[in-house]
Design a protein around this motif. Sequence first.
Motif, mmCIF file in Angstrom:
data_model
loop_
_atom_site.group_PDB
_atom_site.id
_atom_site.type_symbol
_atom_site.label_atom_id
_atom_site.label_comp_id
_atom_site.label_asym_id
_atom_site.label_seq_id
_atom_site.Cartn_x
_atom_site.Cartn_y
_atom_site.Cartn_z
ATOM 1 N N LEU A 31 -11.545 -14.835 -13.420
ATOM 2 C CA LEU A 31 -11.454 -15.923 -12.445
ATOM 3 C C LEU A 31 -11.591 -15.376 -11.027
ATOM 4 O O LEU A 31 -12.310 -15.953 -10.191
ATOM 5 C CB LEU A 31 -10.130 -16.682 -12.604
ATOM 6 C CG LEU A 31 -10.005 -17.476 -13.917
ATOM 7 C CD1 LEU A 31 -8.583 -18.021 -14.079
ATOM 8 C CD2 LEU A 31 -11.006 -18.620 -13.964
ATOM 9 N N ARG A 34 -15.177 -14.537 -10.263
ATOM 10 C CA ARG A 34 -16.042 -15.714 -10.102
ATOM 11 C C ARG A 34 -15.742 -16.466 -8.813
ATOM 12 O O ARG A 34 -16.626 -17.094 -8.234
ATOM 13 C CB ARG A 34 -15.887 -16.627 -11.319
ATOM 14 C CG ARG A 34 -16.408 -15.926 -12.574
ATOM 15 C CD ARG A 34 -16.124 -16.696 -13.842
ATOM 16 N NE ARG A 34 -16.310 -15.818 -14.990
ATOM 17 C CZ ARG A 34 -16.079 -16.175 -16.241
ATOM 18 N NH1 ARG A 34 -15.650 -17.396 -16.518
ATOM 19 N NH2 ARG A 34 -16.268 -15.320 -17.232
ATOM 20 N N SER A 307 -6.929 -26.976 -25.035
ATOM 21 C CA SER A 307 -7.875 -25.954 -24.585
ATOM 22 C C SER A 307 -9.132 -26.547 -23.949
ATOM 23 O O SER A 307 -9.514 -26.142 -22.854
ATOM 24 C CB SER A 307 -8.290 -25.042 -25.739
ATOM 25 O OG SER A 307 -7.240 -24.185 -26.057
ATOM 26 N N PRO A 308 -9.813 -27.507 -24.611
ATOM 27 C CA PRO A 308 -11.013 -28.064 -23.991
ATOM 28 C C PRO A 308 -10.724 -28.699 -22.630
ATOM 29 O O PRO A 308 -11.497 -28.525 -21.674
ATOM 30 C CB PRO A 308 -11.487 -29.108 -25.011
ATOM 31 C CG PRO A 308 -10.979 -28.617 -26.321
ATOM 32 C CD PRO A 308 -9.647 -28.005 -25.994
ATOM 33 N N SER A 311 -10.291 -26.065 -20.100
ATOM 34 C CA SER A 311 -11.574 -25.485 -19.696
ATOM 35 C C SER A 311 -12.183 -26.280 -18.542
ATOM 36 O O SER A 311 -12.656 -25.704 -17.555
ATOM 37 C CB SER A 311 -12.547 -25.491 -20.891
ATOM 38 O OG SER A 311 -13.847 -25.122 -20.488
ATOM 39 N N LEU A 314 -10.156 -25.731 -15.327
ATOM 40 C CA LEU A 314 -10.371 -24.415 -14.723
ATOM 41 C C LEU A 314 -11.753 -24.303 -14.093
ATOM 42 O O LEU A 314 -11.929 -23.629 -13.077
ATOM 43 C CB LEU A 314 -10.138 -23.318 -15.754
ATOM 44 C CG LEU A 314 -8.643 -23.129 -16.070
ATOM 45 C CD1 LEU A 314 -8.450 -22.408 -17.381
ATOM 46 C CD2 LEU A 314 -7.946 -22.359 -14.936
ATOM 47 N N GLY A 315 -12.758 -24.961 -14.680
ATOM 48 C CA GLY A 315 -14.081 -24.997 -14.054
ATOM 49 C C GLY A 315 -13.986 -25.627 -12.674
ATOM 50 O O GLY A 315 -14.550 -25.124 -11.691
ATOM 51 N N VAL A 318 -12.152 -23.248 -10.210
ATOM 52 C CA VAL A 318 -13.039 -22.219 -9.650
ATOM 53 C C VAL A 318 -13.880 -22.810 -8.515
ATOM 54 O O VAL A 318 -13.990 -22.225 -7.422
ATOM 55 C CB VAL A 318 -13.937 -21.602 -10.745
ATOM 56 C CG1 VAL A 318 -15.045 -20.738 -10.137
ATOM 57 C CG2 VAL A 318 -13.101 -20.775 -11.722
ATOM 58 N N LEU B 147 -18.305 -24.437 -16.621
ATOM 59 C CA LEU B 147 -17.658 -23.473 -17.516
ATOM 60 C C LEU B 147 -17.210 -22.207 -16.781
ATOM 61 O O LEU B 147 -16.926 -21.196 -17.409
ATOM 62 C CB LEU B 147 -18.596 -23.139 -18.682
ATOM 63 C CG LEU B 147 -18.774 -24.297 -19.676
ATOM 64 C CD1 LEU B 147 -19.927 -24.031 -20.630
ATOM 65 C CD2 LEU B 147 -17.492 -24.534 -20.471
ATOM 66 N N ALA B 148 -17.132 -22.289 -15.451
ATOM 67 C CA ALA B 148 -16.760 -21.100 -14.661
ATOM 68 C C ALA B 148 -15.335 -20.639 -14.942
ATOM 69 O O ALA B 148 -14.989 -19.500 -14.657
ATOM 70 C CB ALA B 148 -16.941 -21.377 -13.170
ATOM 71 N N GLY B 149 -14.501 -21.504 -15.502
ATOM 72 C CA GLY B 149 -13.130 -21.102 -15.820
ATOM 73 C C GLY B 149 -12.949 -20.768 -17.288
ATOM 74 O O GLY B 149 -11.828 -20.601 -17.756
ATOM 75 N N ASP B 150 -14.052 -20.665 -18.005
ATOM 76 C CA ASP B 150 -13.992 -20.442 -19.450
ATOM 77 C C ASP B 150 -14.752 -19.153 -19.781
ATOM 78 O O ASP B 150 -15.323 -18.508 -18.901
ATOM 79 C CB ASP B 150 -14.635 -21.644 -20.164
ATOM 80 C CG ASP B 150 -14.098 -21.855 -21.569
ATOM 81 O OD1 ASP B 150 -13.641 -20.877 -22.195
ATOM 82 O OD2 ASP B 150 -14.145 -22.996 -22.035
ATOM 83 N N LYS B 151 -14.745 -18.772 -21.052
ATOM 84 C CA LYS B 151 -15.466 -17.575 -21.486
ATOM 85 C C LYS B 151 -16.490 -17.993 -22.529
ATOM 86 O O LYS B 151 -16.123 -18.380 -23.642
ATOM 87 C CB LYS B 151 -14.477 -16.579 -22.091
ATOM 88 C CG LYS B 151 -15.087 -15.243 -22.434
ATOM 89 C CD LYS B 151 -14.017 -14.297 -22.957
ATOM 90 C CE LYS B 151 -14.619 -12.938 -23.278
ATOM 91 N NZ LYS B 151 -13.623 -12.077 -23.934
ATOM 92 N N ALA B 293 -12.397 -21.678 -24.642
ATOM 93 C CA ALA B 293 -11.482 -22.815 -24.500
ATOM 94 C C ALA B 293 -12.170 -24.147 -24.777
ATOM 95 O O ALA B 293 -11.604 -25.013 -25.428
ATOM 96 C CB ALA B 293 -10.853 -22.823 -23.102
#
Lengths: 429, 429
Positions: A31, A34, A307-308, A311, A314-315, A318, B147-151, B293
């Motif tokens: 994170l 990015r 989790s989804p 995700s 968190l996107g 960022v 998806l910047a906060g995901d892997k 995620a």
Amino acid sequence: MRTRPLKVALLGCGVVGSEVARIMTTHADDLAARIGAPVELAGVAVRRPSKVREGIDPALITTDATALVRRGDIDVVVEVIGGIEPARTLITTAFENGASVVSANKALLAEDGAALHAAAEKYGRDLYYEAAVAGAIPLVRPLRESLAGDKVNRVLGIVNGTTNFILDKMDTSGAGYSEALDEATALGYAEADPTADVEGFDAAAKAAILAGIAFHTRVKIGDVHREGITEVTAADIASARRMGCTVKLLAICERAADGASVTARVHPAMIPLSHPLASVREAYNAVFVEAEAAGQLMFYGPGAGGSPTASAVLGDLVAVCRNKLGEATGPGESAYTRLPVSPMGEVVTRYHISLDVADKPGVLAQVATVFAEQGVSIDTVRQQGKDGEASLVVVTHRAPDAALSGTVEALRKLDTVRGVASIMRVEGE
Amino acid sequence: MRTRPLKVALLGCGVVGSEVARIMTTHADDLAARIGAPVELAGVAVRRPSKVREGIDPALITTDATALVRRGDIDVVVEVIGGIEPARTLITTAFENGASVVSANKALLAEDGAALHAAAEKYGRDLYYEAAVAGAIPLVRPLRESLAGDKVNRVLGIVNGTTNFILDKMDTSGAGYSEALDEATALGYAEADPTADVEGFDAAAKAAILAGIAFHTRVKIGDVHREGITEVTAADIASARRMGCTVKLLAICERAADGASVTARVHPAMIPLSHPLASVREAYNAVFVEAEAAGQLMFYGPGAGGSPTASAVLGDLVAVCRNKLGEATGPGESAYTRLPVSPMGEVVTRYHISLDVADKPGVLAQVATVFAEQGVSIDTVRQQGKDGEASLVVVTHRAPDAALSGTVEALRKLDTVRGVASIMRVEGE
């Protein structure tokens, strides 16, 4: 890379919040790379402070969410509480105190999105909410940004996993609604009180948000025509199969042909098995977008779950953090068209109507006359007789919903019509 | 709203460029509202100035692209020429002269993306290229931002419409490769020289771009293992059907299990009919993304064509113009992981191998011994005898590609193996 961390306050630490906190810790280095600076969890507001929360420093836990968003050193507030209040006041307070906001709160955005966007703009903050619509599926950003140079005419989506699971179960096993709901509940796909899902409230909130973004206007949840799936029967699903269709709870947002108004609605509908949405199984979500230049696009994925949803949050986190570092803000509300939302009666669609009728000559002529009087053109009719009773299945051509409802009302008044067994719209053709 | 327009230079005015120019004119008000300032087409560089270009002021047409990007008053350069040069020099010159760039040039980005990103960063400009991968389907922005906060662990895509059309035609009609190619050419889905499509070069460029973005690293087209579809036979497609599969040309980008390397490859493969990619028909594209995620996401739509590609270009144009107005830049290259790209031999996959063998006892034992010696475990074997000849169809468990190739090489040396009729990888399970 900047070494001073950006500070994040987390409001709510349930299924989604705890996953956000976990990923912020386990993927901290990614994170930071990015974003261009580390992010630090600076406080977590919860209702039950005594609950053990693995991986979260107990010193960060507080029950005073208001004090947390007022601290003044918070860069981003992540709101995953849900509901209208206190979420609305906390978000506004966050803006006033220097923070941008990432929210997963569909109910609030569908109810009061315009005011929140206005507050964000007034204070020069970001308001991001990818997680509010269809969980992990990128939809808000593609609609707001990727399609910003195009003209979206239609959005057709399966945006509620619970109801899709139930309808898929009914379709594959022949089960009735109650039986399929019980299975969904047992497997954790439906909540103990499933009202918000099965009555379409959840999907209606998402439809309001999608319509606003897609058409650059404002649509509130109250503008969305809403019908749930509780009256869908095994017979409806079987009828759909006979037509080469399946039944889905659809959120449909359309721009009128003349471009001067929009509509938004949520209801069960038959769609052809050849439509990409027909093969969306179990609790998955998918949204089909028709744009003038792009053509037909579809976005598919898990529409809910800790989790989804994390995700998506968190996107956004960022993006908002990058904006903070660049002293910029992302695209705000785009509601410049201010198109009126037409009532359901003006929606043009097709009906599949199943009638129980007397098994005697002249019934079809009577029924056909009613359709003609209401100005509704019939596509196909199928008659089935059994022991003095008979059924008539009528599929109409496209007509305004008001004319279709008027037709059904008039049919009910016919002596020869014993009952209207089912009415369902046909979409996606 | 700012009244002074942002100036756009268009390099190339073919199928995509003319559509970009058309939409910029017909949708000028919408674009202005979304950007916050009007956009003006300030110049169009073409090779054939005499060609009539409807809706474009002839005074804007020039053959001197270099002078156009050097003018100094251009805010955004839209590059839809394609190819390495002069596109590369023009883009770099645009950055030097104050412009940000929107490009649809997959070949250039897959060959020299790192240098272009470095130039953009050096001069503080944006480089956007949604249109370079899968036309109108939003992919670059969802991967880079949503998806910047995901892997992301895996990207599996149908990214070439021509080959998908050909394989779909073979699958639905039983046609051979040549016949299906002829039909694709007749319908305009394949170019007169179809090499770039059918040999997988186009897909390999997209795979390189996708792998770079998905894994925050650098992958060049030369790092991508590439096999085209010219050797796919009607028998391969029939074999796939018997296994409950279909054949697709897939671009596959994977992060190694230990996270320390990545792979990128393009080749035909069998995928189960139940996989969402299996139902992607005709010239449509779709990309399946697996993230830690978010889970499994799919993006579907038209992967080529003037209008869809223009939609992607204009979405980027709106974003870049907004950034210009805000004196900001969007997210640049994110290649901080610098993961090595492993060779094809290290990819772990499954093989479907069809052998022509002598119809006599002991053949299966010999063949099985070869697999065992190479350390490749067999999943299923099917034997079919006919007139003294026989065929053996072997499907393996997952093994390194090098071991699988080694096995095939050893099988060819057996006296009892008359020939290897087909070898195809099995993916998406």
